[in-house]
Design a protein around this motif. Structure first.
Motif, PDB file in Angstrom:
ATOM      1  N   ASP A 169      12.300   6.177  63.017  1.00  0.00           N
ATOM      2  CA  ASP A 169      11.224   5.708  62.147  1.00  0.00           C
ATOM      3  C   ASP A 169      11.320   4.227  61.813  1.00  0.00           C
ATOM      4  OD1 ASP A 169       9.805   8.272  61.551  1.00  0.00           O
ATOM      5  OD2 ASP A 169      11.790   8.826  60.818  1.00  0.00           O
ATOM      6  N   ASP A 170      12.531   3.731  61.648  1.00  0.00           N
ATOM      7  CA  ASP A 170      12.708   2.345  61.202  1.00  0.00           C
ATOM      8  C   ASP A 170      13.993   1.809  61.819  1.00  0.00           C
ATOM      9  OD1 ASP A 170      12.809  -0.061  59.804  1.00  0.00           O
ATOM     10  OD2 ASP A 170      11.988   0.825  57.987  1.00  0.00           O
ATOM     11  N   THR A 171      13.901   0.659  62.480  1.00  0.00           N
ATOM     12  CA  THR A 171      15.098   0.084  63.081  1.00  0.00           C
ATOM     13  C   THR A 171      15.003  -1.429  63.131  1.00  0.00           C
ATOM     14  OG1 THR A 171      16.531   0.078  65.036  1.00  0.00           O
ATOM     15  CG2 THR A 171      14.184   0.268  65.437  1.00  0.00           C
ATOM     16  N   THR A 172      16.117  -2.067  62.826  1.00  0.00           N
ATOM     17  CA  THR A 172      16.293  -3.497  63.077  1.00  0.00           C
ATOM     18  C   THR A 172      17.513  -3.636  63.967  1.00  0.00           C
ATOM     19  OG1 THR A 172      15.322  -4.152  60.960  1.00  0.00           O
ATOM     20  CG2 THR A 172      16.691  -5.771  62.087  1.00  0.00           C
ATOM     21  N   ARG A 173      17.293  -4.113  65.176  1.00  0.00           N
ATOM     22  CA  ARG A 173      18.331  -4.179  66.204  1.00  0.00           C
ATOM     23  C   ARG A 173      18.711  -5.651  66.382  1.00  0.00           C
ATOM     24  NH1 ARG A 173      17.240   0.277  69.686  1.00  0.00           N
ATOM     25  NH2 ARG A 173      17.537  -0.968  71.562  1.00  0.00           N
ATOM     26  N   THR A 174      19.927  -6.010  66.006  1.00  0.00           N
ATOM     27  CA  THR A 174      20.357  -7.406  66.021  1.00  0.00           C
ATOM     28  C   THR A 174      21.498  -7.592  67.015  1.00  0.00           C
ATOM     29  OG1 THR A 174      19.762  -7.623  63.685  1.00  0.00           O
ATOM     30  CG2 THR A 174      21.201  -9.320  64.630  1.00  0.00           C
ATOM     31  N   SER A 175      21.330  -8.539  67.934  1.00  0.00           N
ATOM     32  CA  SER A 175      22.374  -8.855  68.914  1.00  0.00           C
ATOM     33  C   SER A 175      22.674 -10.348  68.867  1.00  0.00           C
ATOM     34  CB  SER A 175      21.938  -8.453  70.320  1.00  0.00           C
ATOM     35  OG  SER A 175      21.708  -7.061  70.416  1.00  0.00           O
ATOM     36  N   LYS A 198       8.475   1.445  62.813  1.00  0.00           N
ATOM     37  CA  LYS A 198       8.673  -0.003  62.881  1.00  0.00           C
ATOM     38  C   LYS A 198       9.963  -0.291  63.629  1.00  0.00           C
ATOM     39  CE  LYS A 198      10.216  -2.302  59.335  1.00  0.00           C
ATOM     40  NZ  LYS A 198      10.334  -2.941  57.998  1.00  0.00           N
ATOM     41  N   ALA A 199       9.899  -1.249  64.566  1.00  0.00           N
ATOM     42  CA  ALA A 199      11.084  -1.625  65.335  1.00  0.00           C
ATOM     43  C   ALA A 199      11.134  -3.137  65.473  1.00  0.00           C
ATOM     44  CB  ALA A 199      11.068  -0.971  66.712  1.00  0.00           C
ATOM     45  N   ILE A 200      12.238  -3.721  65.057  1.00  0.00           N
ATOM     46  CA  ILE A 200      12.448  -5.168  65.175  1.00  0.00           C
ATOM     47  C   ILE A 200      13.683  -5.400  66.041  1.00  0.00           C
ATOM     48  CG2 ILE A 200      12.968  -7.301  63.936  1.00  0.00           C
ATOM     49  CD1 ILE A 200      11.498  -6.120  61.521  1.00  0.00           C
ATOM     50  N   SER A 201      13.516  -6.189  67.095  1.00  0.00           N
ATOM     51  CA  SER A 201      14.624  -6.546  67.977  1.00  0.00           C
ATOM     52  C   SER A 201      14.895  -8.041  67.858  1.00  0.00           C
ATOM     53  CB  SER A 201      14.291  -6.197  69.433  1.00  0.00           C
ATOM     54  OG  SER A 201      14.141  -4.808  69.608  1.00  0.00           O
ATOM     55  N   ILE A 202      16.136  -8.391  67.541  1.00  0.00           N
ATOM     56  CA  ILE A 202      16.523  -9.787  67.362  1.00  0.00           C
ATOM     57  C   ILE A 202      17.666 -10.103  68.330  1.00  0.00           C
ATOM     58  CG2 ILE A 202      17.428 -11.510  65.758  1.00  0.00           C
ATOM     59  CD1 ILE A 202      16.283  -9.744  63.473  1.00  0.00           C
ATOM     60  N   TYR A 203      17.477 -11.147  69.125  1.00  0.00           N
ATOM     61  CA  TYR A 203      18.530 -11.616  70.026  1.00  0.00           C
ATOM     62  C   TYR A 203      18.793 -13.087  69.743  1.00  0.00           C
ATOM     63  CZ  TYR A 203      17.916  -7.303  72.664  1.00  0.00           C
ATOM     64  OH  TYR A 203      17.848  -5.978  73.023  1.00  0.00           O
TER      65      TYR A 203
END
Length: 308
Positions: A169-175, A198-203
């Motif tokens: 349902d909700d994720t913030t993915r930080t790399s 909601k999905a946020i991907s941060i690289y």
């Protein structure tokens, strides 16, 4: 002996492709506790003493071995933060399979935040597979916030496969990745959201060494009323090559935001960003429908091929 119920076994299959206890080194975590752990001659897994998590040490020169550290959660309302550190010795070549599956049939939110740090030795090579999956018919959310830190020494090679296809349902993915001379990073992200997810991907990638390179590619599908953000920054701090790409399909009332970030701090830093967001082409659907598929079946075939 690992004891899991049928729901937990299904989650393990989804996130780690495991149908039985794996050979070699592994740690299986269920509802906040380790339910099975084994080291091998070349890979040692030990629990941390100050926080919840593991230290995984891979001896220099280790080849053709794997580590499995899946997490499953079936208790509604459970929230945890886990810290896992990987120390990969020089010249090793291994596969690391992680991931988390949450089945929430209750009214409280369930959440797993996993912080993984990789210290990759000289000329070492790893493939890291991280899959996230959610299920359950409860009103409580399934929340996953993974943080991945990668520190690569000279000549190392890291391949990351980051997958989230269903149910989160909700994720913030930080790399966050830092590369020394001659190091190479390849990231392949596959992501699908639906409903109001909601999905946020941060690289955040720093190419610090001469001839280092990074190739970060995300393929995603946003359905229903879901929202996605792809925020990728590459800093070229030496003669290097960096490439990011966001390739997305938007459906229904979905929304996608792609944020490119390129920072060249060296005259010989070559950095590229590409982004394409659009709906499924009508002629693709028509072609498949002429083969006997319904419109819905045609859409699913296209999406499955796109995210493969």
């Amino acid at each position: 002996m690992v004891q899991l119920d049928e729901i937990q076994k299904r989650l393990i299959r989804e996130v780690a492709d495991l149908h039985s206890v794996p050979e070699g080194a592994y740690n299986i975590r269920s509802n906040g506790k380790s339910v099975g752990r084994a080291s091998s001659a070349n890979i040692e897994i030990t629990p941390k003493t100050d926080v919840s998590g593991l230290d995984i040490r891979i001896k220099p020169g280790t080849k053709n071995e794997s580590v499995h550290i899946p997490v499953v959660m079936t208790e509604s309302g459970l929230k945890e933060v886990v810290y896992n550190d990987f120390y990969i010795g020089d010249d090793a070549d291994v596969v690391i399979v992680a991931g988390c599956g949450i089945d929430n049939c209750g009214v409280q939110d369930s959440q797993h935040d996993g912080i993984h740090r990789f210290f990759v030795g000289k000329n070492a090579k790893i493939k890291y597979v991280e899959k996230h999956y959610g299920s359950g018919d409860g009103a409580g959310k399934r929340i996953l916030n993974p943080v991945t830190e990668v520190y690569q020494e000279e000549g190392s090679n890291v391949e990351m496969e980051m997958v989230q296809i269903k149910g989160v349902d909700d994720t913030t993915r930080t790399s966050v990745c830092k590369l020394a001379e001659g190091a190479k990073l390849v990231v392949r992200e596959r992501l699908m959201t639906h409903g109001d997810q909601k999905a946020i991907s941060i690289y955040d990638v720093s190419l610090d060494g001469k001839d280092s390179s990074a190739d970060v590619v995300s393929r995603s599908v946003a359905r229903d009323d879901s929202y996605q953000k792809f925020d990728a920054k590459i800093a070229g701090n030496a003669p290097c090559y960096g490439h990011t790409e966001c390739d997305s399909i938007i459906m229904d009332n979905g929304r996608i935001l792609a944020v490119p970030g390129l920072e060249a701090n060296d005259l010989d830093a070559a950095l590229v960003h590409e982004a394409a967001i659009g709906k499924i082409a009508g002629d693709q659907i028509t072609k498949l429908m002429t083969l006997g598929l319904t419109e819905a079946e045609a859409e699913e075939q296209i999406i499955n091929g796109f995210l493969r």
